[in-house]
Design a protein around this motif. Structure first.
Motif, PDB file in Angstrom:
ATOM      1  N   GLY A  81       0.804  -1.221   0.000  1.00  0.00           N
ATOM      2  CA  GLY A  81       0.000   0.000   0.000  1.00  0.00           C
ATOM      3  C   GLY A  81       0.834   1.266   0.000  1.00  0.00           C
ATOM      4  O   GLY A  81       0.312   2.358  -0.194  1.00  0.00           O
ATOM      5  N   SER A  82       2.155   1.122   0.221  1.00  0.00           N
ATOM      6  CA  SER A  82       3.019   2.320   0.270  1.00  0.00           C
ATOM      7  C   SER A  82       3.710   2.572  -1.065  1.00  0.00           C
ATOM      8  O   SER A  82       4.632   3.364  -1.148  1.00  0.00           O
ATOM      9  CB  SER A  82       4.076   2.149   1.367  1.00  0.00           C
ATOM     10  N   GLU A  83       3.231   1.890  -2.126  1.00  0.00           N
ATOM     11  CA  GLU A  83       4.026   1.920  -3.341  1.00  0.00           C
ATOM     12  C   GLU A  83       3.924   3.206  -4.163  1.00  0.00           C
ATOM     13  O   GLU A  83       2.879   3.831  -4.222  1.00  0.00           O
ATOM     14  CB  GLU A  83       3.749   0.710  -4.243  1.00  0.00           C
ATOM     15  N   THR A  84       5.065   3.542  -4.756  1.00  0.00           N
ATOM     16  CA  THR A  84       5.130   4.540  -5.819  1.00  0.00           C
ATOM     17  C   THR A  84       5.407   3.767  -7.085  1.00  0.00           C
ATOM     18  O   THR A  84       6.260   2.877  -7.095  1.00  0.00           O
ATOM     19  CB  THR A  84       6.303   5.519  -5.574  1.00  0.00           C
ATOM     20  N   SER A  85       4.689   4.099  -8.160  1.00  0.00           N
ATOM     21  CA  SER A  85       4.811   3.336  -9.391  1.00  0.00           C
ATOM     22  C   SER A  85       5.802   4.004 -10.350  1.00  0.00           C
ATOM     23  O   SER A  85       5.834   5.232 -10.456  1.00  0.00           O
ATOM     24  CB  SER A  85       3.424   3.224 -10.037  1.00  0.00           C
ATOM     25  N   TYR A  86       6.596   3.171 -11.004  1.00  0.00           N
ATOM     26  CA  TYR A  86       7.602   3.685 -11.947  1.00  0.00           C
ATOM     27  C   TYR A  86       7.454   3.048 -13.326  1.00  0.00           C
ATOM     28  O   TYR A  86       8.430   2.962 -14.072  1.00  0.00           O
ATOM     29  CB  TYR A  86       9.007   3.464 -11.384  1.00  0.00           C
ATOM     30  N   GLY A  87       6.253   2.571 -13.655  1.00  0.00           N
ATOM     31  CA  GLY A  87       5.992   2.147 -15.023  1.00  0.00           C
ATOM     32  C   GLY A  87       6.377   0.712 -15.335  1.00  0.00           C
ATOM     33  O   GLY A  87       6.407  -0.149 -14.463  1.00  0.00           O
ATOM     34  N   ASP A  88       6.683   0.491 -16.595  1.00  0.00           N
ATOM     35  CA  ASP A  88       6.879  -0.856 -17.127  1.00  0.00           C
ATOM     36  C   ASP A  88       8.169  -1.501 -16.582  1.00  0.00           C
ATOM     37  O   ASP A  88       9.257  -0.943 -16.775  1.00  0.00           O
ATOM     38  CB  ASP A  88       6.933  -0.748 -18.660  1.00  0.00           C
ATOM     39  N   PRO A  89       8.071  -2.678 -15.936  1.00  0.00           N
ATOM     40  CA  PRO A  89       9.264  -3.322 -15.375  1.00  0.00           C
ATOM     41  C   PRO A  89      10.328  -3.642 -16.420  1.00  0.00           C
ATOM     42  O   PRO A  89      11.522  -3.485 -16.158  1.00  0.00           O
ATOM     43  CB  PRO A  89       8.709  -4.612 -14.753  1.00  0.00           C
TER      44      PRO A  89
END
Ligand SMILES: O=C(O)c1ccccc1NCC(=O)[C@H](O)[C@H](O)COP(=O)(O)O
Length: 242
Positions: free
Chosen positions: A27-35
């Motif tokens: 739940g604490s995630e920041t998203s950085y797009g395509d792995p």
């Protein structure tokens, strides 16, 4: 001969996206797009290793196994694969991606006989992640206590474990600097190489970890600092090259 500190840029996958968590908390995630794009970026920048984690598999909230396997297969560099590898089927699938090694976490706490067996079978393709709060190990995506760090380390050493990935959960994803004391304490009780994970925030942090190479630290995983552009991977590789 003293070796240069290895750097392992991290790609942690949740819900199909590259993310970073704070303290490994769901739940604490920041998203950085395509792995895959993230992994290719680190490869192009000169990485020799990729630390690739299926966070959903670690948490038991599903998995990204097909996508993670595709990323692992498409890399020309060494891959350390982690997250939810807990039985023969998940281990076989992970090893079949051609990754250089897998990182077992929860299994080392909950099914020690199985871990001893796969260490005997696969040697240095198996590393064990020692993820701690204080000196208490945590499993199941770092949500459950799993025993004492030093007791478990002694057991795994006696079983021939080749390498440990040591994470201070309190530091992970916080950009607060690595726990150098923890790394020194672990190196003092094992002759196996140690990969440091969690908290790297600056090139000075990497230089500080590099001073522990003679004590047994072999590598450092770097996640959030790279995504937050605290420094580039090229700068990081240069910082540890001396
Ligand atoms: O590695 C795991 O299996 C795992 C399980 C549950 C939560 C997090 C997990 N891994 C996190 C990482 O490996 C991070 O990428 C790494 O510690 C980098 O941390 P940072 O540089 O502080 O972003």
């Amino acid at each position: 001969m003293t070796h240069r500190l290895e750097l392992l840029p991290a790609v942690d996958v949740r819900g199909g996206q590259a993310v970073r968590l704070v303290h490994g908390e769901s739940g604490s995630e920041t998203s950085y797009g395509d792995p895959l794009a993230a992994a290719q970026t680190w490869q192009r920048a000169g990485a020799e290793w990729l630390h690739l984690v299926d966070l959903d598999a670690a948490f038991g909230t599903g998995d990204n196994r097909a996508q993670v396997a595709e990323v692992a297969r498409s890399m020309d560099i060494k891959v350390e694969l982690s997250g939810g590898i807990r039985d023969d089927a998940s281990l076989a699938a992970a090893l079949a991606t051609g990754c250089t090694r897998v990182n077992l976490g929860t299994a080392a706490l909950e099914t020690p006989e199985w871990v001893a067996k796969v260490i005997a079978e696969h040697g240095d393709r198996i590393a064990v992640g020692l993820d701690v709060r204080g000196t208490t190990l945590r499993g199941r995506g770092w949500t459950r206590d799993g025993g004492d760090l030093y007791e478990t380390l002694a057991r795994l050493d006696s079983e021939g474990c080749a390498r440990y990935v040591v994470t201070d959960i309190a530091k992970d994803g916080t950009l607060q600097g690595p726990n150098l004391e923890l790394l020194k304490n672990v190196c003092a009780v094992t002759d196996r190489p140690v990969v440091a994970s969690g908290g790297v925030s600056s090139l000075d942090d990497l230089r500080a970890i590099a001073t522990l190479v003679p004590e047994g630290v072999e590598g450092a995983i770097v996640g959030k600092a790279l995504y937050a552009k605290a420094f580039t991977l090229e700068e990081a590789l240069e910082a540890v090259s001396v």
